[in-house]
Write a protein that holds these residues in place. Sequence first.
Motif, PDB file in Angstrom:
ATOM      1  N   UNK A  56     -17.350   5.800  28.994  1.00  0.00           N
ATOM      2  CA  UNK A  56     -16.348   4.991  28.290  1.00  0.00           C
ATOM      3  C   UNK A  56     -16.553   4.997  26.778  1.00  0.00           C
ATOM      4  N   UNK A  57     -17.278   5.970  26.244  1.00  0.00           N
ATOM      5  CA  UNK A  57     -17.590   5.982  24.816  1.00  0.00           C
ATOM      6  C   UNK A  57     -16.331   6.137  23.965  1.00  0.00           C
ATOM      7  N   UNK A  58     -16.396   5.597  22.753  1.00  0.00           N
ATOM      8  CA  UNK A  58     -15.306   5.704  21.793  1.00  0.00           C
ATOM      9  C   UNK A  58     -15.856   6.217  20.467  1.00  0.00           C
ATOM     10  N   UNK A  59     -14.987   6.747  19.638  1.00  0.00           N
ATOM     11  CA  UNK A  59     -15.396   7.303  18.337  1.00  0.00           C
ATOM     12  C   UNK A  59     -15.336   6.200  17.285  1.00  0.00           C
ATOM     13  N   UNK A  60     -16.388   5.418  17.207  1.00  0.00           N
ATOM     14  CA  UNK A  60     -16.399   4.275  16.295  1.00  0.00           C
ATOM     15  C   UNK A  60     -16.937   4.618  14.911  1.00  0.00           C
ATOM     16  N   UNK A  61     -17.507   5.825  14.737  1.00  0.00           N
ATOM     17  CA  UNK A  61     -18.117   6.171  13.444  1.00  0.00           C
ATOM     18  C   UNK A  61     -17.503   7.413  12.810  1.00  0.00           C
ATOM     19  N   UNK A  67      -1.045  17.226  23.928  1.00  0.00           N
ATOM     20  CA  UNK A  67      -1.721  16.993  22.660  1.00  0.00           C
ATOM     21  C   UNK A  67      -3.225  17.207  22.835  1.00  0.00           C
ATOM     22  N   UNK A  68      -3.869  17.721  21.784  1.00  0.00           N
ATOM     23  CA  UNK A  68      -5.325  17.768  21.713  1.00  0.00           C
ATOM     24  C   UNK A  68      -5.789  16.667  20.774  1.00  0.00           C
ATOM     25  N   UNK A  69      -6.855  16.001  21.158  1.00  0.00           N
ATOM     26  CA  UNK A  69      -7.412  14.898  20.372  1.00  0.00           C
ATOM     27  C   UNK A  69      -8.878  15.197  20.083  1.00  0.00           C
ATOM     28  N   UNK A  70      -9.327  14.897  18.886  1.00  0.00           N
ATOM     29  CA  UNK A  70     -10.709  15.215  18.507  1.00  0.00           C
ATOM     30  C   UNK A  70     -11.719  14.216  19.057  1.00  0.00           C
ATOM     31  N   UNK A  71     -11.247  13.181  19.752  1.00  0.00           N
ATOM     32  CA  UNK A  71     -12.139  12.149  20.240  1.00  0.00           C
ATOM     33  C   UNK A  71     -12.569  12.332  21.680  1.00  0.00           C
ATOM     34  N   UNK A  72     -13.081  11.270  22.255  1.00  0.00           N
ATOM     35  CA  UNK A  72     -13.568  11.243  23.625  1.00  0.00           C
ATOM     36  C   UNK A  72     -12.388  11.077  24.593  1.00  0.00           C
ATOM     37  N   UNK A  73     -12.637  11.235  25.901  1.00  0.00           N
ATOM     38  CA  UNK A  73     -11.557  10.968  26.859  1.00  0.00           C
ATOM     39  C   UNK A  73     -10.991   9.547  26.740  1.00  0.00           C
ATOM     40  N   UNK A  74     -11.864   8.578  26.486  1.00  0.00           N
ATOM     41  CA  UNK A  74     -11.382   7.212  26.321  1.00  0.00           C
ATOM     42  C   UNK A  74     -10.545   7.074  25.054  1.00  0.00           C
TER      43      UNK A  74
END
Length: 259
Positions: free
Chosen positions: A45-50, A73-80
């Motif tokens: 469940x990680x998120x890109x907080x930094x 769409x492609x997203x540079x973040x995590x699945x969450x």
Amino acid sequence: MEKLIFISNDDGHAAGGVNQLAEMMRQYGDVFVVAPDSGRSGASMSISSHSPVRNTLIRHEESTDTKGSLTVWACSGTPNDCTKMAFEVLLPRRPDLVLGGINHGENCAVNAHYSGTMSIALEGCIKMVPSIAFSSGKTAEDADFIYMQPYICRIVENVLANGLPTGVCLNVNIPDVDEVKGIKICHMGMGDWHEEWQERDHPRGGKYYWIAGYYAPYDPSDTGSDTWAYEHGYAAITPLQLDMTAKSFVDKAREQFEI
């Protein structure tokens, strides 16, 4: 209005599993994919907080007489991140269904806690949309998941028709077998990983480690677990819930700790 099905994964937007699942779902309505720009297995469940997150439109196909539209769409973040981004920024309307997968590799038992694929279903569950995670025993990049389609469609059609209880999502694992024996409803298997770190000598000195190891269930004879069903050729469905409260311990905890 056509139904809208949101899909993400943790293997990246170019992975075979997510693209095959998207095509399977176009018979039910419009399909909208937001997936990582590269593999994010084990992201949980990680998120890109930094770090900032960016989105790139990969393709859009209009609907036809026989199938719904497809947007990727492609997203540079995590699945969450992908799921949150979809709901907050990219989706044209609230989806009728959230799907994670098809994951290249199973996510049975406590391994669901590590799974980026499972995080998509859990986040969809938080958003109060019926949500399912699909995983396969096939791991190859070029794996053909068509064998899963009858089971995926059966489950999806049922959920679209009947919904799921609030706070509950489904973890579905289908083994890589010549013939799936059927579907079993299971509880989450318990187990642990062993010899998880492989040690190496760094050429510039010191040690470094690769995560590896093997998983072993605590009780291999537990015929009600998803691990047992999966290993014996069944598609295993495990209903999971957001509320992790250990209700069996609440009364005892009150006796022990409340003042």
